[in-house]
Each structure stands twice: as C-alpha cells, then as structure tokens.
Scaffold this motif. Structure first.
Motif, PDB file in Angstrom:
ATOM      1  N   ASP A 166       0.832  -1.207   0.000  1.00 42.26           N
ATOM      2  CA  ASP A 166       0.000   0.000   0.000  1.00 42.26           C
ATOM      3  C   ASP A 166       0.868   1.259   0.000  1.00 42.26           C
ATOM      4  O   ASP A 166       0.755   2.125   0.869  1.00 42.26           O
ATOM      5  CB  ASP A 166      -0.941  -0.003   1.211  1.00 42.26           C
ATOM      6  N   ALA A 167       1.747   1.343  -0.987  1.00 42.14           N
ATOM      7  CA  ALA A 167       2.673   2.467  -1.078  1.00 42.14           C
ATOM      8  C   ALA A 167       2.915   2.819  -2.538  1.00 42.14           C
ATOM      9  O   ALA A 167       2.650   2.012  -3.442  1.00 42.14           O
ATOM     10  CB  ALA A 167       3.999   2.132  -0.389  1.00 42.14           C
ATOM     11  N   ASN A 168       3.423   4.028  -2.756  1.00 40.34           N
ATOM     12  CA  ASN A 168       3.704   4.515  -4.106  1.00 40.34           C
ATOM     13  C   ASN A 168       5.211   4.599  -4.335  1.00 40.34           C
ATOM     14  O   ASN A 168       5.946   5.122  -3.481  1.00 40.34           O
ATOM     15  CB  ASN A 168       3.098   5.910  -4.292  1.00 40.34           C
ATOM     16  N   PRO A 169       5.701   4.122  -5.482  1.00 44.03           N
ATOM     17  CA  PRO A 169       7.138   4.223  -5.778  1.00 44.03           C
ATOM     18  C   PRO A 169       7.528   5.669  -6.032  1.00 44.03           C
ATOM     19  O   PRO A 169       6.765   6.432  -6.641  1.00 44.03           O
ATOM     20  CB  PRO A 169       7.304   3.372  -7.035  1.00 44.03           C
ATOM     21  N   VAL A 170       8.720   6.064  -5.560  1.00 41.44           N
ATOM     22  CA  VAL A 170       9.154   7.452  -5.754  1.00 41.44           C
ATOM     23  C   VAL A 170      10.522   7.576  -6.418  1.00 41.44           C
ATOM     24  O   VAL A 170      10.826   8.616  -7.001  1.00 41.44           O
ATOM     25  CB  VAL A 170       9.177   8.225  -4.416  1.00 41.44           C
ATOM     26  N   GLU A 171      11.353   6.530  -6.369  1.00 35.87           N
ATOM     27  CA  GLU A 171      12.694   6.633  -6.943  1.00 35.87           C
ATOM     28  C   GLU A 171      13.191   5.254  -7.346  1.00 35.87           C
ATOM     29  O   GLU A 171      12.953   4.269  -6.637  1.00 35.87           O
ATOM     30  CB  GLU A 171      13.650   7.256  -5.923  1.00 35.87           C
ATOM     31  N   VAL A 172      13.889   5.184  -8.491  1.00 29.70           N
ATOM     32  CA  VAL A 172      14.332   3.903  -9.039  1.00 29.70           C
ATOM     33  C   VAL A 172      15.753   4.038  -9.569  1.00 29.70           C
ATOM     34  O   VAL A 172      16.093   5.028 -10.226  1.00 29.70           O
ATOM     35  CB  VAL A 172      13.407   3.435 -10.196  1.00 29.70           C
ATOM     36  N   ALA A 173      16.556   3.026  -9.295  1.00 31.44           N
ATOM     37  CA  ALA A 173      17.866   2.890  -9.942  1.00 31.44           C
ATOM     38  C   ALA A 173      17.964   1.473 -10.479  1.00 31.44           C
ATOM     39  O   ALA A 173      17.477   0.527  -9.847  1.00 31.44           O
ATOM     40  CB  ALA A 173      19.004   3.157  -8.961  1.00 31.44           C
ATOM     41  N   GLY A 174      18.572   1.303 -11.641  1.00 27.68           N
ATOM     42  CA  GLY A 174      18.612  -0.037 -12.212  1.00 27.68           C
ATOM     43  C   GLY A 174      19.783  -0.258 -13.141  1.00 27.68           C
ATOM     44  O   GLY A 174      20.381   0.686 -13.668  1.00 27.68           O
ATOM     45  N   MET A 175      20.079  -1.522 -13.314  1.00 30.78           N
ATOM     46  CA  MET A 175      21.047  -1.959 -14.317  1.00 30.78           C
ATOM     47  C   MET A 175      20.397  -3.081 -15.117  1.00 30.78           C
ATOM     48  O   MET A 175      19.844  -4.022 -14.535  1.00 30.78           O
ATOM     49  CB  MET A 175      22.336  -2.440 -13.659  1.00 30.78           C
ATOM     50  N   GLY A 176      20.448  -2.976 -16.435  1.00 30.74           N
ATOM     51  CA  GLY A 176      19.859  -3.996 -17.276  1.00 30.74           C
ATOM     52  C   GLY A 176      20.702  -4.228 -18.515  1.00 30.74           C
ATOM     53  O   GLY A 176      21.332  -3.298 -19.032  1.00 30.74           O
ATOM     54  N   ARG A 177      20.707  -5.470 -18.974  1.00 23.93           N
ATOM     55  CA  ARG A 177      21.466  -5.777 -20.188  1.00 23.93           C
ATOM     56  C   ARG A 177      20.880  -7.014 -20.852  1.00 23.93           C
ATOM     57  O   ARG A 177      20.117  -7.770 -20.239  1.00 23.93           O
ATOM     58  CB  ARG A 177      22.935  -6.016 -19.870  1.00 23.93           C
ATOM     59  N   THR A 178      21.243  -7.218 -22.100  1.00 25.26           N
ATOM     60  CA  THR A 178      20.919  -8.462 -22.802  1.00 25.26           C
ATOM     61  C   THR A 178      22.108  -9.379 -22.600  1.00 25.26           C
ATOM     62  O   THR A 178      23.117  -9.289 -23.303  1.00 25.26           O
ATOM     63  CB  THR A 178      20.667  -8.197 -24.300  1.00 25.26           C
ATOM     64  N   ALA A 179      21.976 -10.253 -21.608  1.00 26.77           N
ATOM     65  CA  ALA A 179      23.105 -11.078 -21.178  1.00 26.77           C
ATOM     66  C   ALA A 179      23.122 -12.447 -21.832  1.00 26.77           C
ATOM     67  O   ALA A 179      24.177 -13.078 -21.923  1.00 26.77           O
ATOM     68  CB  ALA A 179      23.072 -11.258 -19.654  1.00 26.77           C
ATOM     69  N   PHE A 180      21.955 -12.916 -22.314  1.00 22.17           N
ATOM     70  CA  PHE A 180      21.849 -14.301 -22.771  1.00 22.17           C
ATOM     71  C   PHE A 180      21.368 -14.413 -24.220  1.00 22.17           C
ATOM     72  O   PHE A 180      21.969 -15.117 -25.026  1.00 22.17           O
ATOM     73  CB  PHE A 180      20.902 -15.063 -21.851  1.00 22.17           C
ATOM     74  N   TYR A 181      20.286 -13.733 -24.562  1.00 21.42           N
ATOM     75  CA  TYR A 181      19.734 -13.808 -25.917  1.00 21.42           C
ATOM     76  C   TYR A 181      20.495 -12.857 -26.850  1.00 21.42           C
ATOM     77  O   TYR A 181      21.378 -12.119 -26.431  1.00 21.42           O
ATOM     78  CB  TYR A 181      18.238 -13.497 -25.891  1.00 21.42           C
ATOM     79  N   GLY A 182      20.147 -12.891 -28.120  1.00 20.83           N
ATOM     80  CA  GLY A 182      20.831 -12.062 -29.104  1.00 20.83           C
ATOM     81  C   GLY A 182      21.957 -12.817 -29.795  1.00 20.83           C
ATOM     82  O   GLY A 182      22.444 -13.845 -29.314  1.00 20.83           O
ATOM     83  N   ALA A 183      22.391 -12.290 -30.945  1.00 17.14           N
ATOM     84  CA  ALA A 183      23.345 -13.006 -31.802  1.00 17.14           C
ATOM     85  C   ALA A 183      24.696 -13.221 -31.128  1.00 17.14           C
ATOM     86  O   ALA A 183      25.239 -14.340 -31.151  1.00 17.14           O
ATOM     87  CB  ALA A 183      23.534 -12.221 -33.106  1.00 17.14           C
ATOM     88  N   GLU A 184      25.266 -12.200 -30.534  1.00 21.12           N
ATOM     89  CA  GLU A 184      26.593 -12.331 -29.939  1.00 21.12           C
ATOM     90  C   GLU A 184      26.591 -13.313 -28.776  1.00 21.12           C
ATOM     91  O   GLU A 184      27.498 -14.139 -28.642  1.00 21.12           O
ATOM     92  CB  GLU A 184      27.097 -10.968 -29.473  1.00 21.12           C
ATOM     93  N   ASN A 185      25.578 -13.231 -27.926  1.00 22.01           N
ATOM     94  CA  ASN A 185      25.507 -14.144 -26.783  1.00 22.01           C
ATOM     95  C   ASN A 185      25.273 -15.583 -27.231  1.00 22.01           C
ATOM     96  O   ASN A 185      25.827 -16.518 -26.654  1.00 22.01           O
ATOM     97  CB  ASN A 185      24.399 -13.711 -25.829  1.00 22.01           C
ATOM     98  N   GLY A 186      24.435 -15.750 -28.258  1.00 24.11           N
ATOM     99  CA  GLY A 186      24.186 -17.094 -28.755  1.00 24.11           C
ATOM    100  C   GLY A 186      25.448 -17.772 -29.241  1.00 24.11           C
ATOM    101  O   GLY A 186      25.683 -18.961 -28.995  1.00 24.11           O
ATOM    102  N   LYS A 187      26.302 -17.004 -29.930  1.00 16.16           N
ATOM    103  CA  LYS A 187      27.581 -17.554 -30.391  1.00 16.16           C
ATOM    104  C   LYS A 187      28.534 -17.782 -29.226  1.00 16.16           C
ATOM    105  O   LYS A 187      29.231 -18.799 -29.157  1.00 16.16           O
ATOM    106  CB  LYS A 187      28.203 -16.602 -31.405  1.00 16.16           C
TER     107      LYS A 187
END
Length: 448
Positions: free
Chosen positions: A208-229
């Motif tokens: 029962d609360a509202n988000p006010v601030e976000v920090a994040g790290m995201g990447r394509t670590a597994f899928y995609g052409a380079e990762n597949g190879k």
C-alpha cells in the motif's frame, strides 16, 4: 453509450486485438448471458476470421470486424459500452483515448501503455472526460497473492520495512518474449514495462505504497546473436517455420504443432507478414533479459528486484522484512524444462494451462523471537493461479449460478492510478538503464 463503474453482467463489448490473450475475454463475455460481443477491431483479417469462428463455436453470433482507422465509427455504430484493449502494448493509447472521449468504459490489458508521453495523455484524458479505465492486473486476483495481502495488512510481521523480489522466467516462457513483437522496445517497452507491470503492481498493492525513486542496471546477457555464439546456443535461421536448423533448437517454437498458435499466427502471416516464431539469438534483439533494480517507496520501504529471462526453472520468491518478523513467498510454476518435452503453447504463454513440471507454493511467516510457521494455501497452476477467472467475475459480473468474487483484489480496483504506478517503476528503470542514475518518478510527470 452506458458507462458503468462497477461489475456489471449487462453490456455491449468490443474486443480490440485478436491475439491469443484476447480469447480469455471473448470466453468470459460469452459465459455471461447479459453481455454481448458486438464487434472486433483488428487489421489482420485471418485472425479476425478465427475469432468469429470461435464465437460461433460458443453459440454466439458472428460480429462485424473494423480496421483500426474505423475504431471511433465502431464505437458509435455498434453502441459499445465496454472496449477491451488487447493489442500490441505500444498501441493501447490509440484506442483508450478515443474510447474515453466517447464515454465508453475501457478495460486495458497490462501494461496500460509503454512510454511517458502516452501515460501522461491517458491520465489527462481520464481527468478530462471523467473516464472509467481498468487495467487488468490479474495477479492481484490470485488467491495466494490475496493471502499475502491479508497477512501484511493484518500486521502479521508488523510494519514492512524492505522487500526483495526475484522473478525467474525460464528458457521456454522467458524465451518467448524474444521470438515475437515484444523483442522490440518500441512495441513493448521491454520486460521492465511489459512483464514487470505484474510484479510492480503486486508490490505497490501488497505494501500500500507509491514508488518514488528507481535505480537499475539492465542488459541483454543471454539472448541475441553475440551471446548465442558466445555460449554455443546459436542456430542459423531467421524464423523456425520451414527451417531445418530450427528442428533441433530447444529455443524454437513450432507454430504448426499447436492448433491455436497455428490458426492465429502461422495461417495469418499472409495478411500482415508477422512472424511469431523468430530466432531468439538474432542480431535485432532490442530488449534486456537480465535486470536488477533498487526502488524506494513513499512509505520509506526499499525493494531490491531482479528479473532473469533465461532460467532453467520458472517462478518467483518474495521476501518482506518487517518490524516484527519476516514473510516469505515462493511459487514454482515449472521445476524444469526438457528439450524433448512439450514446447510452449498459447495456454502456457498466457497462464491458461499449467506449465510442464509444475511445482508448489509456500508461504512462511517468521515472527521475531518465535517459531516460524507456514500458511496453508491452495494454488491453481492454470489461469494465472486462478486470477483470470476471479478477475473476469469482478470485471463483468458473475456467471450464472455464481456470486461475484469478494476477495481482497475486488475491493481495490486497478484504475489509472494503479496502472500509472506500476508503469512508473518500469519507465524509470528504463531511464536508469540509459543514464546510470537514480530516477525520481515525479520528474517523469506521468500524470500531467
């Protein structure tokens, strides 16, 4: 056109978008005698034909099909009371805005939309026209999630101070977001917007609360052409249908093996050229598959969150740390996957069928200075843990012989504010991925 603000078993309903998810709403309306499907809005004539054939199989009359550019004409001519929006996420606003202007009740699949500008426009339209907009966060209606809500609201662990949420999508279900239109962030907003709206709404609702601030790290670590190879999973094909290379690929989906997907997508390719079975290790993957967030709420609660879309098993773990103890939830939707076993189906994608090798559910409470205990709970693996049927009951009224579900979720309708708050975390996360900075949600000005 009538606009209703509560569950009603009477109404003229139009369905926008005829993918696999929309069938749940068609079936739900057909099960309620006072409600009627009066039109479909869909550019793909083959899929629309399948929907009309499905209506006939439910002993319902066929209905006219309108192209997107005739949406407003459809609302007026067919005297639509309720518009159900199930099309590509990035297109939701194109239908929500004119429907609100015409006084039509809108039910939108989550997420409500995909970017800041569209979210702001929807909020402004709801205010301007005093509109009725519901976002279908079906996980709220899952009895397990309602049990967690009751435990927290009842003070079982005191005041919630922090949350950790780990969500694991496996290499069948998780991979599916990289085969279809979701792989483009312009269509879906990425998994932070499309999939995680489920999770962020649950946390907002649970505490029962509202988000006010976000920090994040995201990447394509597994899928995609380079990762597949790099990891040895890549196969040389663009899409699975007609490809010999895809026959031995455990990441491939074979549309011709599943009747609903064949009818909705393989047979419909000739109408729009959309391929539902693209290679997950292709060079054009544009969304992340591994995402970590830190979220702060207006109550002071902080949440650490991690989504992995390439896990060997599927499910989630949520831990709430409180002033008087700790609550833990673990849901195992699929314990493992087998390459030679059942491949993904439309039902497994959307939770209408139990996943292969379904696991169990555990809720445990750990009070300070006392023995921990488990909370008995029954879990339905199909229909998003039973959430779909309960949500339909709240949205459209009960089926004959039933009473409307009176669970916790029905007492807190997911409206435009809830849709915005869930979206806010995902949009702020995407911004943080780009800038490497904390993002204050107020600076996004989502409500206008």
């Amino acid at each position: 056109m009538a606009s209703t603000n509560d569950a009603s078993s009477v109404g003229r309903v139009a369905i926008v978008g005829t993918g696999s998810r929309g069938l749940m709403f068609v079936n739900g309306v057909a099960q309620r005698p006072g409600m009627t499907i009066v039109a479909f809005c869909e550019p793909n004539t083959v899929r629309a034909q399948y929907y009309n054939d499905h209506l006939e199989s439910l002993k319902q009359p066929r209905v006219p099909v309108y192209p997107p550019e005739q949406f407003r004409e459809m609302l007026l001519k067919e005297r639509v009371d309720i518009a159900v929006i199930t099309c590509i996420d990035a297109l939701h606003d194109r239908y929500i805005l004119p429907a609100l202007k015409e006084g039509v009740r809108v039910i939108s699949e989550k997420p409500m939309t995909t970017d800041v500008e569209k979210c702001r426009a929807i909020n402004q339209a709801v205010k301007r026209y005093n509109g009725d907009l519901t976002v279908t966060f079906n996980y709220r209606y899952n009895p397990v999630h309602e049990a967690v809500k009751r435990l927290i609201a009842g003070g079982e662990i005191g005041t919630v101070l922090s949350v950790h949420f780990e969500w694991l999508l496996d290499t069948v279900h998780g991979a599916d977001y990289f085969r279809r239109w979701h792989r483009s962030k312009s269509n879906s907003g990425g998994l932070m917007v499309h999939k995680s709206g489920h999770h962020f709404d649950l946390v907002n609702w649970w505490i029962d609360a509202n988000p006010v601030e976000v920090a994040g790290m995201g990447r394509t670590a597994f899928y995609g052409a380079e990762n597949g190879k790099r990891y040895g999973w890549a196969k040389d094909y663009e899409r699975a249908r007609g490809s010999d290379a895809a026959k031995g690929d455990p990441f491939a989906i074979h549309l011709d093996d599943e009747p609903v997907l064949k009818s909705l997508y393989a047979d419909a390719e000739k109408a729009d050229g959309y391929h539902r079975d693209q290679n997950v290790f292709a060079p054009d993957i544009g969304i992340e598959d591994d995402m970590a967030l830190l979220v702060r709420y207006d109550s002071g609660v902080t949440m650490t969150y991690h989504l992995t879309a390439y896990s060997p098993w599927e499910g989630y773990r949520v831990m709430f740390n409180g002033s008087h103890g700790r609550l833990e939830l673990e849901v195992v939707e699929s314990k493992f996957r087998e390459p030679a076993g059942p491949q993904i189906t439309g039902g497994m994608v959307h939770g209408t069928e139990a996943m292969a090798n379904a696991g169990g559910v555990r809720i445990s409470v750990h009070p300070l200075w006392q023995r921990p205990y488990e909370v008995p709970v029954e879990y339905e693996h199909a229909g998003h843990g039973g959430g779909d049927s309960r949500m339909l009951s709240v949205l459209f009224g009960p089926r004959p012989g039933e009473e409307v579900d009176k669970g916790d979720a029905s007492k807190q309708k997911a409206g435009v504010r809830d849709g915005t708050n869930a979206l806010a975390v995902g949009l702020a996360a995407n911004e943080s991925f780009k800038t490497g900075r904390f993002v204050k949600i107020v600076d996004l000005n989502l409500e206008g």
